[in-house]
Design a protein around this motif. Structure first.
Motif, mmCIF file in Angstrom:
data_model
loop_
_atom_site.group_PDB
_atom_site.id
_atom_site.type_symbol
_atom_site.label_atom_id
_atom_site.label_comp_id
_atom_site.label_asym_id
_atom_site.label_seq_id
_atom_site.Cartn_x
_atom_site.Cartn_y
_atom_site.Cartn_z
ATOM 1 N N VAL A 106 58.227 40.236 21.118
ATOM 2 C CA VAL A 106 56.873 39.779 20.814
ATOM 3 C C VAL A 106 55.954 40.426 21.840
ATOM 4 N N THR A 107 54.856 41.025 21.387
ATOM 5 C CA THR A 107 53.896 41.615 22.312
ATOM 6 C C THR A 107 52.833 40.575 22.628
ATOM 7 N N TRP A 108 52.765 40.202 23.908
ATOM 8 C CA TRP A 108 51.789 39.236 24.407
ATOM 9 C C TRP A 108 50.706 39.997 25.153
ATOM 10 N N ARG A 109 49.455 39.559 25.007
ATOM 11 C CA ARG A 109 48.322 40.202 25.690
ATOM 12 C C ARG A 109 47.680 39.203 26.642
ATOM 13 N N LEU A 110 47.511 39.631 27.880
ATOM 14 C CA LEU A 110 46.790 38.878 28.899
ATOM 15 C C LEU A 110 45.443 39.576 29.088
ATOM 16 N N THR A 111 44.365 38.935 28.608
ATOM 17 C CA THR A 111 43.017 39.484 28.717
ATOM 18 C C THR A 111 42.305 38.782 29.868
ATOM 19 N N TYR A 112 41.642 39.558 30.703
ATOM 20 C CA TYR A 112 40.977 39.017 31.887
ATOM 21 C C TYR A 112 39.641 39.720 32.082
ATOM 22 N N SER A 113 38.815 39.156 32.944
ATOM 23 C CA SER A 113 37.502 39.732 33.237
ATOM 24 C C SER A 113 37.531 40.429 34.588
ATOM 25 N N LEU A 114 36.717 41.460 34.696
ATOM 26 C CA LEU A 114 36.600 42.225 35.932
ATOM 27 C C LEU A 114 35.232 42.010 36.568
ATOM 28 N N THR A 115 35.197 42.078 37.869
ATOM 29 C CA THR A 115 33.928 41.999 38.582
ATOM 30 C C THR A 115 33.394 43.382 38.911
ATOM 31 N N ASN A 116 34.255 44.403 38.848
ATOM 32 C CA ASN A 116 33.877 45.748 39.255
ATOM 33 C C ASN A 116 34.624 46.762 38.388
ATOM 34 N N PRO A 117 33.919 47.565 37.596
ATOM 35 C CA PRO A 117 34.608 48.513 36.724
ATOM 36 C C PRO A 117 35.377 49.586 37.482
ATOM 37 N N TYR A 118 34.993 49.873 38.724
ATOM 38 C CA TYR A 118 35.700 50.875 39.512
ATOM 39 C C TYR A 118 37.113 50.415 39.881
ATOM 40 N N ARG A 119 37.379 49.116 39.758
ATOM 41 C CA ARG A 119 38.681 48.554 40.130
ATOM 42 C C ARG A 119 39.551 48.261 38.907
ATOM 43 N N LEU A 120 39.160 48.790 37.752
ATOM 44 C CA LEU A 120 39.869 48.531 36.509
ATOM 45 C C LEU A 120 41.351 48.895 36.604
ATOM 46 N N ARG A 121 41.659 50.083 37.068
ATOM 47 C CA ARG A 121 43.060 50.526 37.159
ATOM 48 C C ARG A 121 43.821 49.713 38.197
ATOM 49 N N LYS A 122 43.201 49.399 39.318
ATOM 50 C CA LYS A 122 43.860 48.587 40.353
ATOM 51 C C LYS A 122 44.150 47.180 39.829
ATOM 52 N N ALA A 123 43.260 46.648 39.004
ATOM 53 C CA ALA A 123 43.480 45.332 38.403
ATOM 54 C C ALA A 123 44.680 45.372 37.461
ATOM 55 N N GLN A 124 44.784 46.420 36.641
ATOM 56 C CA GLN A 124 45.929 46.558 35.739
ATOM 57 C C GLN A 124 47.240 46.596 36.520
ATOM 58 N N MET A 125 47.246 47.347 37.606
ATOM 59 C CA MET A 125 48.465 47.448 38.417
ATOM 60 C C MET A 125 48.795 46.120 39.088
ATOM 61 N N ALA A 126 47.784 45.400 39.548
ATOM 62 C CA ALA A 126 48.019 44.093 40.177
ATOM 63 C C ALA A 126 48.607 43.107 39.171
ATOM 64 N N ILE A 127 48.102 43.120 37.947
ATOM 65 C CA ILE A 127 48.639 42.246 36.897
ATOM 66 C C ILE A 127 50.103 42.599 36.628
ATOM 67 N N SER A 128 50.408 43.873 36.479
ATOM 68 C CA SER A 128 51.783 44.296 36.181
ATOM 69 C C SER A 128 52.741 43.956 37.319
ATOM 70 N N GLU A 129 52.320 44.224 38.548
ATOM 71 C CA GLU A 129 53.181 43.928 39.699
ATOM 72 C C GLU A 129 53.412 42.426 39.850
#
Length: 185
Positions: free
Chosen positions: A117-140
């Motif tokens: 089953v593919t589950w999606r965790l959707t979240y909000s960002l405060t800074n678009p420059y940190r988009l990739r870092k946020a994705q990595m933090a969620i995965s880790e």
């Protein structure tokens, strides 16, 4: 591109067909320069190629939403998965400043596939420059929390490999019921 003010220096853009997630550095008559958010290098794309793509412009003024998807095998309880992803969001907010801790995460089932089953965790960002870092933090964080919740993030193998000389019992029964024998083949 120069006359439209959507893609200006400092804008974060995502172009999925070009596998681009970057900050716009400059736009000229013939090309646009970017700083890649994933690899950090400078990328120059001809405007003719860039102009024909779907361009997502991610601005500071907008509510910035992003998501990470997880394939979780069948057999895990829905409430346990939701508690797991809620905990992932909470802990990721603590380690990554780009994730908005004031905004609740949305947890949804995207697809029910053959193996998971593919589950999606959707979240909000405060800074678009940190988009990739946020994705990595969620995965880790998901990887670290998965053992506490007893949830495997690996897609399980759900097929079986048959020896050429062996047949599964249900196939043998169906074949015999239909009157097909080895001598008939």
């Amino acid at each position: 591109m120069l006359y439209k003010t959507d893609v200006v220096p400092g804008s974060v853009v995502r172009v999925r067909k070009l596998d681009l997630l970057a900050i716009t550095l400059r736009t000229s008559l013939i090309e646009t320069a970017f700083r890649d958010l994933v690899h950090g290098q400078r990328i120059i794309i001809p405007n003719s190629m860039f102009r024909n793509q779907v361009i997502e412009v991610i601005n500071h003024d907008d509510t910035i939403k992003d998501f990470v998807e997880f394939n979780i095998g069948y057999g895990s309880e829905m409430e346990n998965i939701k508690a797991f992803l809620t905990q992932v969001h909470k802990q990721a907010c603590e380690i990554e400043s780009g994730i908005d801790p004031e905004s609740d995460a949305r947890i949804n089932v995207v697809t029910t596939g053959d193996h998971a089953v593919t589950w999606r965790l959707t979240y909000s960002l405060t800074n678009p420059y940190r988009l990739r870092k946020a994705q990595m933090a969620i995965s880790e964080t998901a990887l670290a929390c998965s053992t506490d919740f007893g949830i495997g993030l690996n897609t399980p193998v759900t097929h079986r490999i048959l020896d050429a000389n062996l047949h599964p019992p249900e196939l043998v029964k169906a074949t015999l019921a239909n009157g097909v024998h080895n001598s008939d083949k």
